[in-house]
Scaffold this active site. Structure first.
Site, mmCIF file in Angstrom:
data_model
loop_
_atom_site.group_PDB
_atom_site.id
_atom_site.type_symbol
_atom_site.label_atom_id
_atom_site.label_comp_id
_atom_site.label_asym_id
_atom_site.label_seq_id
_atom_site.Cartn_x
_atom_site.Cartn_y
_atom_site.Cartn_z
ATOM 1 N N GLU A 31 64.683 50.725 55.266
ATOM 2 C CA GLU A 31 64.019 51.562 54.258
ATOM 3 C C GLU A 31 62.872 52.354 54.877
ATOM 4 O O GLU A 31 62.407 52.038 55.974
ATOM 5 C CB GLU A 31 63.501 50.706 53.095
ATOM 6 C CG GLU A 31 62.410 49.745 53.504
ATOM 7 C CD GLU A 31 61.518 49.328 52.332
ATOM 8 O OE1 GLU A 31 60.952 50.230 51.680
ATOM 9 O OE2 GLU A 31 61.391 48.118 52.094
ATOM 10 N N LYS A 165 57.491 40.682 47.594
ATOM 11 C CA LYS A 165 56.117 41.016 47.951
ATOM 12 C C LYS A 165 55.201 39.855 47.564
ATOM 13 O O LYS A 165 55.334 39.281 46.479
ATOM 14 C CB LYS A 165 55.670 42.286 47.215
ATOM 15 C CG LYS A 165 56.396 43.537 47.693
ATOM 16 C CD LYS A 165 55.709 44.802 47.250
ATOM 17 C CE LYS A 165 56.134 45.259 45.879
ATOM 18 N NZ LYS A 165 55.782 46.680 45.627
#
Ligand code: PSU
Ligand code: MN
Length: 336
Positions: A31, A165
């Site tokens: 990404e 995260k």
């Protein structure tokens, strides 16, 4: 910047990536939000290029995904990665933003959701990242839940990450993965990793012990025709994690500062990560880089195992015999 001429393909796949896919050689998608929004300059560029180099050295073709001047691109060139990693005011592009950014001819870093979509559309089966988006604390009031979740529920790729995260509600995110029929498989562990730490304190119900075993799960998903991503959760080496006993304090201080300054929405991740970096004297950044390296390595190994299993399936179908365990990927092409 102007809009796209009508002849521009909706998605540009780099020649090197297209050739590798056509030949059945291993490819791993990466990404771009990680280097456009996740990591500070100039480290961001170094990490992005190191990931590509790491894959090439393992005989795997890297396909860094992003939006360059309105063109969703699978396999950004080194020049394009360099440009995006230095650009100011660039968009963080999740899936809903993709048509807008494309139509307006803008640059953008693609999130896990947009990257997974573009990688799958190009025919790439494996995608390595750092941490996934998920459910934010307080989401039952704020509704702040990443579009990574619903996108991964509808995109049959494999995503290698070190969990979600660190700032998210991990328990709630794991519940959402279950509801959305997204398998979460620990790599050589049943303990779900906590990004900066090896063990988040949550368990997953399955683990795999090798890239080949992961490839079998992915093949089974595909034969069943299931539309969900397979998530491979790959913990950071315990010797390289942040001290687990310090993590709660670090996160609490970062959150308190965000609350004090009223930082919310998609500004909160960059803010919190920066707070964590300062609070740890830069150690969180080193762990982040190490986490990514581990995921890039494992993604390459899984892509290689998948390519080998596709090759043996082709050989079996054509009646040729196969040397047990022999198929290895040809070296990656290094030209653009
Ligand atoms: N992990 C990080 N920093 C980030 C991200 C992940 O340490 O910036 C990015 C990934 O691209 C992920 C995205 O897909 O955040 C999710 O953002 P949101 O919660 O706004 O959907
Ligand atoms: Mn959000």
């Amino acid at each position: 910047m102007t809009g796209l001429p009508p002849s521009t393909p909706a998605v540009h796949v780099a020649g090197e990536v297209a050739r590798a896919l056509a030949d059945g050689r291993p490819v791993v998608a990466l990404e771009s939000t990680i280097f456009t929004h996740g990591l500070p300059r100039p480290r961001n560029l170094a990490v992005a290029l190191e990931a590509e180099r790491q894959l090439r050295e393992a005989g795997v073709v890297p396909a860094t995904v992003g939006v360059h001047a309105g063109v969703p691109t699978v396999g950004l060139s080194t020049d394009q990665i360099t440009e995006l990693s230095a650009a100011d005011g660039l968009d963080k592009v999740s899936l809903r933003d993709l048509p807008v950014v494309a139509a307006l001819g803008r640059h953008g870093g693609t999130t896990v959701a947009a990257t997974a979509f573009l990688a799958h559309r190009a025919g790439i089966r494996v995608f390595s990242t750092g941490g996934l988006g998920g459910v934010h604390f307080g989401a039952s009031e704020s509704f702040d839940e990443s579009a990574d979740l619903t996108t991964l529920a509808a995109t049959p790729v494999t995503v290698v990450s070190a969990g979600v995260k660190s700032i998210l509600d991990i328990r709630a995110t794991l519940e959402r993965f279950e509801t959305l029929n997204i398998p979460v498989i620990g790599y050589r562990t049943r303990k779900y990793p906590g990004f900066y730490v090896t063990d988040s304190g949550h368990e997953v119900n399955f683990s795999v012990g090798s890239p080949e075993e992961a490839a079998k799960v992915i093949d089974a998903r595909d034969r069943l025709g299931l539309p969900q991503a397979v998530l491979i959760a790959n913990p950071v080496d315990p010797a390289k994690q942040l001290p687990p006993e310090e993590l709660d304090g670090i996160l609490a201080r970062a959150r308190a500062e965000a609350d004090r300054l009223g930082i919310t929405g998609n500004a909160s991740t960059p803010f919190l990560l920066d707070q964590i970096r300062r609070d740890t004297g830069g150690r969180s950044l080193e762990v982040n880089v190490e986490v990514y390296r581990g995921n890039v390595r494992l993604g390459g190994e899984i892509a290689t195992a998948l390519a080998a299993s596709a090759l043996s399936a082709t050989l079996a179908a054509s009646g040729e015999s196969e040397t047990p365990g022999a198929p290895t990927a040809p070296a990656a092409q290094t030209g653009a």
